[in-house]
Design a protein around this motif. Structure first.
Motif, PDB file in Angstrom:
ATOM      1  N   SER A  60       0.832  -1.208   0.000  1.00 45.30           N
ATOM      2  CA  SER A  60       0.000   0.000   0.000  1.00 45.30           C
ATOM      3  C   SER A  60       0.862   1.252   0.000  1.00 45.30           C
ATOM      4  O   SER A  60       0.550   2.240  -0.668  1.00 45.30           O
ATOM      5  CB  SER A  60      -0.933   0.005   1.213  1.00 45.30           C
ATOM      6  OG  SER A  60      -1.909  -1.007   1.114  1.00 45.30           O
ATOM      7  N   ILE A  61       1.962   1.215   0.746  1.00 47.55           N
ATOM      8  CA  ILE A  61       2.876   2.365   0.770  1.00 47.55           C
ATOM      9  C   ILE A  61       3.492   2.582  -0.608  1.00 47.55           C
ATOM     10  O   ILE A  61       3.540   3.713  -1.112  1.00 47.55           O
ATOM     11  CB  ILE A  61       3.973   2.152   1.830  1.00 47.55           C
ATOM     12  CG1 ILE A  61       3.373   2.174   3.234  1.00 47.55           C
ATOM     13  CG2 ILE A  61       5.059   3.220   1.698  1.00 47.55           C
ATOM     14  CD1 ILE A  61       4.373   1.883   4.327  1.00 47.55           C
ATOM     15  N   SER A  64       0.795   3.906  -3.027  1.00 48.63           N
ATOM     16  CA  SER A  64       0.369   5.263  -2.682  1.00 48.63           C
ATOM     17  C   SER A  64       1.443   6.291  -3.012  1.00 48.63           C
ATOM     18  O   SER A  64       1.149   7.355  -3.573  1.00 48.63           O
ATOM     19  CB  SER A  64       0.004   5.339  -1.195  1.00 48.63           C
ATOM     20  OG  SER A  64      -1.068   4.484  -0.892  1.00 48.63           O
ATOM     21  N   VAL A  65       2.694   5.988  -2.666  1.00 49.11           N
ATOM     22  CA  VAL A  65       3.789   6.920  -2.953  1.00 49.11           C
ATOM     23  C   VAL A  65       3.953   7.114  -4.457  1.00 49.11           C
ATOM     24  O   VAL A  65       4.135   8.247  -4.938  1.00 49.11           O
ATOM     25  CB  VAL A  65       5.105   6.414  -2.326  1.00 49.11           C
ATOM     26  CG1 VAL A  65       6.291   7.228  -2.824  1.00 49.11           C
ATOM     27  CG2 VAL A  65       5.024   6.478  -0.806  1.00 49.11           C
ATOM     28  N   TRP A 194      -4.748   4.970  -0.991  1.00 47.74           N
ATOM     29  CA  TRP A 194      -4.623   4.084   0.168  1.00 47.74           C
ATOM     30  C   TRP A 194      -5.908   3.292   0.403  1.00 47.74           C
ATOM     31  O   TRP A 194      -5.869   2.123   0.770  1.00 47.74           O
ATOM     32  CB  TRP A 194      -4.277   4.912   1.394  1.00 47.74           C
ATOM     33  CG  TRP A 194      -3.945   4.096   2.607  1.00 47.74           C
ATOM     34  CD1 TRP A 194      -4.809   3.688   3.588  1.00 47.74           C
ATOM     35  CD2 TRP A 194      -2.660   3.571   2.970  1.00 47.74           C
ATOM     36  NE1 TRP A 194      -4.140   2.956   4.534  1.00 47.74           N
ATOM     37  CE2 TRP A 194      -2.823   2.863   4.179  1.00 47.74           C
ATOM     38  CE3 TRP A 194      -1.397   3.632   2.387  1.00 47.74           C
ATOM     39  CZ2 TRP A 194      -1.765   2.230   4.820  1.00 47.74           C
ATOM     40  CZ3 TRP A 194      -0.336   3.004   3.020  1.00 47.74           C
ATOM     41  CH2 TRP A 194      -0.528   2.314   4.225  1.00 47.74           C
ATOM     42  N   PRO A 240      -2.449   5.707   9.040  1.00 47.62           N
ATOM     43  CA  PRO A 240      -1.502   6.497   8.234  1.00 47.62           C
ATOM     44  C   PRO A 240      -2.125   7.740   7.609  1.00 47.62           C
ATOM     45  O   PRO A 240      -1.468   8.782   7.504  1.00 47.62           O
ATOM     46  CB  PRO A 240      -1.058   5.498   7.154  1.00 47.62           C
ATOM     47  CG  PRO A 240      -1.295   4.158   7.760  1.00 47.62           C
ATOM     48  CD  PRO A 240      -2.517   4.311   8.594  1.00 47.62           C
TER      49      PRO A 240
END
Length: 262
Positions: A60-61, A64-65, A194, A240
């Motif tokens: 997910s990080i 998303s980034v 996210w 987050p």
């Protein structure tokens, strides 16, 4: 924006704001309360013990980034072009871009599925990153263009007199001055990327590529439906986003107000 100077006016405004917030706050309270129902904190421990949870979080990080980076670069360049550059028929292109806001995500699944297979992107990060970024760009450009329109033209004219071309004006004027609206774009994009459930579900079949939004499926089966652990996973997923919003709150509010339609 307006300012209330009297005490009675501030009290009335606070009451009205509280009433408007309640419909959005009530589901959050129910979610947190349900997450602690039953076994209490053990619900969160069960979520954290899901096989591959750390990998889902990392996926997910990564997604998303990547989506935020793509949306930021494309949005800033497009908004600068639509706001300050003399482009033939730029309003036509702008409204064509805004027309993309009318396309719901589910309508694009079939053509995206075929395209991903033909390009060899299916079951890769890019199968999710590219569509999510494309879906966020129109609204982000709408906000950012209004913000950049508010920048004085004299700044860009002075830069041209000093010998700066469009690229240098974009780099040294637009990028530093658009931090508030950039924070708003980052928050909106982060929330969309996210929380997205449909794209990872359809385009990511390998367990090692799945995202944190798919964790609740471990607690739903043919003979089981543990809502307390599903709500616990929702709370963990939201953390987050809350941290990111609190970190960028001031810039986000300034950018949202300045980039709104006037």
């Amino acid at each position: 924006m307006f300012e209330v100077r009297t005490r009675i006016g501030r009290v009335v405004l606070q009451v009205v704001a509280t009433i408007l917030i309640l419909p959005y706050l009530f589901p959050l309270i129910v979610m947190v309360k349900g997450a602690f129902a039953g076994e209490g904190a053990k619900n969160f421990s069960a979520v954290l013990r899901v096989p591959g949870f750390g990998r889902f979080f990392l996926n997910s990080i990564i997604i998303s980034v990547a989506v935020i980076a793509l949306v930021y670069v494309v949005t800033m360049m497009a908004a600068f072009g639509f706001a300050k550059l003399h482009i033939r028929a730029r309003e036509v292109y702008f409204w064509l871009l805004l027309a993309c806001l009318t396309l719901p995500e589910v309508v694009l699944l079939a053509p995206l599925f075929v395209t991903d297979f033909k390009l060899g992107l299916y079951d890769t990060y890019w199968a999710v990153i590219l569509p999510l970024a494309a879906l966020q760009v129109p609204f982000a450009v709408l906000l950012t263009r209004n913000f950049i329109n508010g920048l004085p033209n004299e700044l860009f004219e002075a830069a041209r007199v000093d010998g700066a071309n469009s690229w240098r004006g974009f780099r040294y004027l637009v990028i530093p001055l658009t931090r508030p609206i950039a924070a708003a774009v980052v928050i909106f994009t982060l929330v969309a990327a996210w929380n997205d459930y449909l794209m990872p579900l359809v385009f990511l079949q390998s367990p090692q590529l799945q995202t944190i939004t798919l964790v609740p499926q471990f607690f739903v089966g043919e003979f089981s439906n543990d809502q307390t652990k599903i709500l616990a996973s929702a709370v963990i997923t939201a953390i987050p986003e809350i941290v990111a919003y609190l970190s960028l709150q001031r810039l986000f509010e300034r950018g949202l107000a300045a980039g709104s339609i006037k």
